[in-house]
Design a protein around this motif. Structure first.
Motif, mmCIF file in Angstrom:
data_model
loop_
_atom_site.group_PDB
_atom_site.id
_atom_site.type_symbol
_atom_site.label_atom_id
_atom_site.label_comp_id
_atom_site.label_asym_id
_atom_site.label_seq_id
_atom_site.Cartn_x
_atom_site.Cartn_y
_atom_site.Cartn_z
ATOM 1 N N TYR A 68 -60.853 -53.124 40.138
ATOM 2 C CA TYR A 68 -59.061 -52.964 41.556
ATOM 3 C C TYR A 68 -59.269 -51.757 42.275
ATOM 4 O O TYR A 68 -57.976 -51.722 42.662
ATOM 5 N N PHE A 69 -60.609 -50.952 42.426
ATOM 6 C CA PHE A 69 -60.819 -50.000 43.245
ATOM 7 C C PHE A 69 -59.978 -50.408 44.874
ATOM 8 O O PHE A 69 -59.989 -51.611 44.998
ATOM 9 N N PRO A 70 -59.006 -49.739 45.093
ATOM 10 C CA PRO A 70 -58.638 -48.047 44.932
ATOM 11 C C PRO A 70 -57.345 -47.831 44.506
ATOM 12 O O PRO A 70 -56.609 -46.823 44.627
ATOM 13 N N ILE A 71 -56.694 -49.992 44.404
ATOM 14 C CA ILE A 71 -55.684 -49.344 43.338
ATOM 15 C C ILE A 71 -55.116 -48.409 42.354
ATOM 16 O O ILE A 71 -54.643 -47.370 41.347
ATOM 17 N N HIS A 72 -56.925 -49.010 41.128
ATOM 18 C CA HIS A 72 -57.624 -48.290 40.440
ATOM 19 C C HIS A 72 -58.448 -47.482 40.290
ATOM 20 O O HIS A 72 -58.617 -48.031 41.386
ATOM 21 N N PRO A 73 -58.435 -45.564 39.990
ATOM 22 C CA PRO A 73 -58.790 -45.471 40.317
ATOM 23 C C PRO A 73 -60.677 -45.069 39.951
ATOM 24 O O PRO A 73 -60.141 -45.508 38.757
ATOM 25 N N PRO A 74 -61.791 -44.482 40.310
ATOM 26 C CA PRO A 74 -62.378 -44.382 40.092
ATOM 27 C C PRO A 74 -62.594 -43.602 38.417
ATOM 28 O O PRO A 74 -61.561 -42.655 38.291
ATOM 29 N N ILE A 75 -63.707 -44.275 37.893
ATOM 30 C CA ILE A 75 -63.996 -43.528 36.859
ATOM 31 C C ILE A 75 -64.957 -42.791 37.281
ATOM 32 O O ILE A 75 -66.432 -42.778 37.879
ATOM 33 N N VAL A 76 -65.087 -40.779 37.121
ATOM 34 C CA VAL A 76 -65.977 -40.792 37.121
ATOM 35 C C VAL A 76 -66.440 -39.130 36.297
ATOM 36 O O VAL A 76 -65.472 -39.429 35.211
ATOM 37 N N ARG A 77 -67.529 -39.193 36.405
ATOM 38 C CA ARG A 77 -68.241 -38.292 35.171
ATOM 39 C C ARG A 77 -69.339 -37.220 35.808
ATOM 40 O O ARG A 77 -70.031 -37.600 35.924
ATOM 41 N N TYR A 78 -68.767 -35.880 35.279
ATOM 42 C CA TYR A 78 -69.800 -34.610 35.761
ATOM 43 C C TYR A 78 -70.949 -34.915 34.159
ATOM 44 O O TYR A 78 -71.245 -34.804 32.965
ATOM 45 N N ARG A 79 -71.842 -34.965 35.239
ATOM 46 C CA ARG A 79 -72.910 -34.375 34.254
ATOM 47 C C ARG A 79 -73.043 -32.493 34.790
ATOM 48 O O ARG A 79 -73.569 -32.317 34.916
ATOM 49 N N SER A 80 -72.464 -32.839 32.928
ATOM 50 C CA SER A 80 -72.155 -31.545 32.457
ATOM 51 C C SER A 80 -73.516 -30.556 32.092
ATOM 52 O O SER A 80 -72.725 -29.270 32.202
ATOM 53 N N GLY A 81 -74.888 -31.030 30.967
ATOM 54 C CA GLY A 81 -75.611 -30.504 30.672
ATOM 55 C C GLY A 81 -74.512 -28.894 29.644
ATOM 56 O O GLY A 81 -75.157 -28.651 28.839
ATOM 57 N N GLY A 82 -73.526 -30.258 29.108
ATOM 58 C CA GLY A 82 -72.873 -29.290 27.997
ATOM 59 C C GLY A 82 -72.114 -27.577 28.314
ATOM 60 O O GLY A 82 -71.813 -27.767 27.496
ATOM 61 N N PHE A 83 -71.954 -27.970 29.201
ATOM 62 C CA PHE A 83 -70.961 -27.043 29.674
ATOM 63 C C PHE A 83 -69.734 -27.055 30.512
ATOM 64 O O PHE A 83 -69.390 -27.732 31.393
ATOM 65 N N SER A 84 -68.458 -26.648 30.014
ATOM 66 C CA SER A 84 -67.411 -26.515 30.979
ATOM 67 C C SER A 84 -67.289 -25.706 31.868
ATOM 68 O O SER A 84 -67.495 -25.006 31.274
ATOM 69 N N ILE A 85 -66.913 -26.062 33.052
ATOM 70 C CA ILE A 85 -66.828 -25.711 34.427
ATOM 71 C C ILE A 85 -65.350 -25.227 34.739
ATOM 72 O O ILE A 85 -65.366 -24.723 36.237
ATOM 73 N N ASN A 86 -64.503 -26.353 34.029
ATOM 74 C CA ASN A 86 -63.552 -25.850 35.037
ATOM 75 C C ASN A 86 -62.493 -26.426 33.836
ATOM 76 O O ASN A 86 -62.511 -27.181 33.165
ATOM 77 N N PRO A 87 -60.871 -26.035 34.531
ATOM 78 C CA PRO A 87 -60.102 -26.755 33.195
ATOM 79 C C PRO A 87 -59.991 -28.641 33.620
ATOM 80 O O PRO A 87 -59.418 -29.037 32.781
ATOM 81 N N LEU A 88 -60.522 -28.579 34.953
ATOM 82 C CA LEU A 88 -60.413 -29.707 34.719
ATOM 83 C C LEU A 88 -61.857 -30.573 34.738
ATOM 84 O O LEU A 88 -62.336 -32.107 34.717
ATOM 85 N N MET A 89 -63.330 -29.888 34.200
ATOM 86 C CA MET A 89 -64.400 -30.870 33.795
ATOM 87 C C MET A 89 -64.255 -29.935 32.404
ATOM 88 O O MET A 89 -65.002 -29.464 32.105
ATOM 89 N N PHE A 90 -64.847 -31.530 31.650
ATOM 90 C CA PHE A 90 -65.012 -31.181 30.059
ATOM 91 C C PHE A 90 -66.423 -30.771 29.778
ATOM 92 O O PHE A 90 -67.501 -31.741 30.891
ATOM 93 N N GLU A 91 -66.688 -30.534 28.966
ATOM 94 C CA GLU A 91 -68.520 -30.416 28.676
ATOM 95 C C GLU A 91 -69.464 -32.492 28.638
ATOM 96 O O GLU A 91 -69.572 -32.489 28.711
ATOM 97 N N CYS A 92 -68.021 -33.385 27.908
ATOM 98 C CA CYS A 92 -68.265 -34.665 27.603
ATOM 99 C C CYS A 92 -68.759 -35.280 28.676
ATOM 100 O O CYS A 92 -69.205 -36.187 29.192
#
Length: 261
Positions: A68-92
């Motif tokens: 149901y995009f764009p009514i439902h937002p996309p699912i986004v994953r950051y390829r973190s490499g094990g690093f949390s580099i921002n309060p909005l982006m996590f290690e997972c």
């Protein structure tokens, strides 16, 4: 995840509209790959902007467009490499989609990626921490922001090493090599400036911490030999004389040729 072939015509048309918008309007520093056989998937890379703790780094995001995009937002994953580099982006790899990043159904992927570059990977990432600026700016807030930026810069340098060791696949391998060959001198010169006391972000009025300088020096040695391995032999010029290093536990330079993160 829904099977891509069970989605609606409207959904498919909207995805192709997104592709066209990205193709025609992507700004400098943002690159995208799409998949004709899986139009519900997209991979993007954002180059860290000058004057931020993310400068010249590569930050990869995998995107899934729900039914149901764009009514439902996309699912986004950051390829973190094990690093949390921002309060909005996590290690997972989770990316917290705030209303500012995805405000409503009228939002587009172009707007989202530009928001990530300009509003998230910015010069003051700690400002995204809930409650951090509730009491307004202060010397204490500036101090913690400085320490946070130093930590993020070290993580960004380590991420560069990891990406050079194992570039994300699907047509990004050559991009990674080309990017770091082109930006090798800028990255190493910034490391030299940090080791001389420059604050992250280029603030000449203050001075970075000694612990940060030591960590930068270690990362710089490792990056030099990673750059040499990809053909950026100009990096040899950045190897300082052995007696000039102030990191007592830094191993011999040749040892870094065998280093694995």
């Amino acid at each position: 995840m829904h099977d891509v072939f069970q989605t609606t015509d409207f959904w498919a048309e909207r995805i192709h509209e997104e592709w066209k918008t990205l193709e025609e309007n992507l700004p400098e520093g943002i690159f995208v790959r799409v998949y004709e056989s899986r139009i519900d998937l997209l991979r993007a890379v954002i180059v860290g902007a000058k004057g931020t703790p993310y400068q010249d780094g590569l930050f990869f995001f995998d995107v899934f467009f729900p039914r149901y995009f764009p009514i439902h937002p996309p699912i986004v994953r950051y390829r973190s490499g094990g690093f949390s580099i921002n309060p909005l982006m996590f290690e997972c790899g989770e990316v917290r989609l705030t209303r500012k990043l995805w405000p409503s159904h009228v939002a587009t992927m172009l707007e989202f990626l530009v928001s990530i570059r300009d509003q998230v990977l910015n010069a003051d990432p700690l400002s995204h921490e809930p409650g951090f600026l509730d009491h307004g700016p202060s010397e204490v807030a500036d101090y913690f922001s400085l320490l946070y930026n130093e930590d993020i810069r070290i993580k960004s340098l380590k991420s560069m090493i990891k990406i050079l060791n194992k570039p994300p696949k699907v047509n990004f391998e050559a991009f990674v090599v080309g990017h770091f060959r082109n930006h090798m001198a800028d990255i190493l010169m910034s490391c030299q400036a940090y080791m001389k006391g420059l604050q992250v972000g280029g603030n000449t009025e203050g001075c970075c911490s000694m612990a940060f300088r030591d960590k930068v020096e270690i990362c710089m040695f490792k990056l030099i030999f990673r750059f040499i391995e990809i053909g950026a032999t100009e990096a040899y010029a950045f190897i300082p004389p052995r007696e000039s290093t102030h990191v007592s536990h830094a191993p011999a330079y040749k040892h870094h040729l065998c280093y694995k993160e």
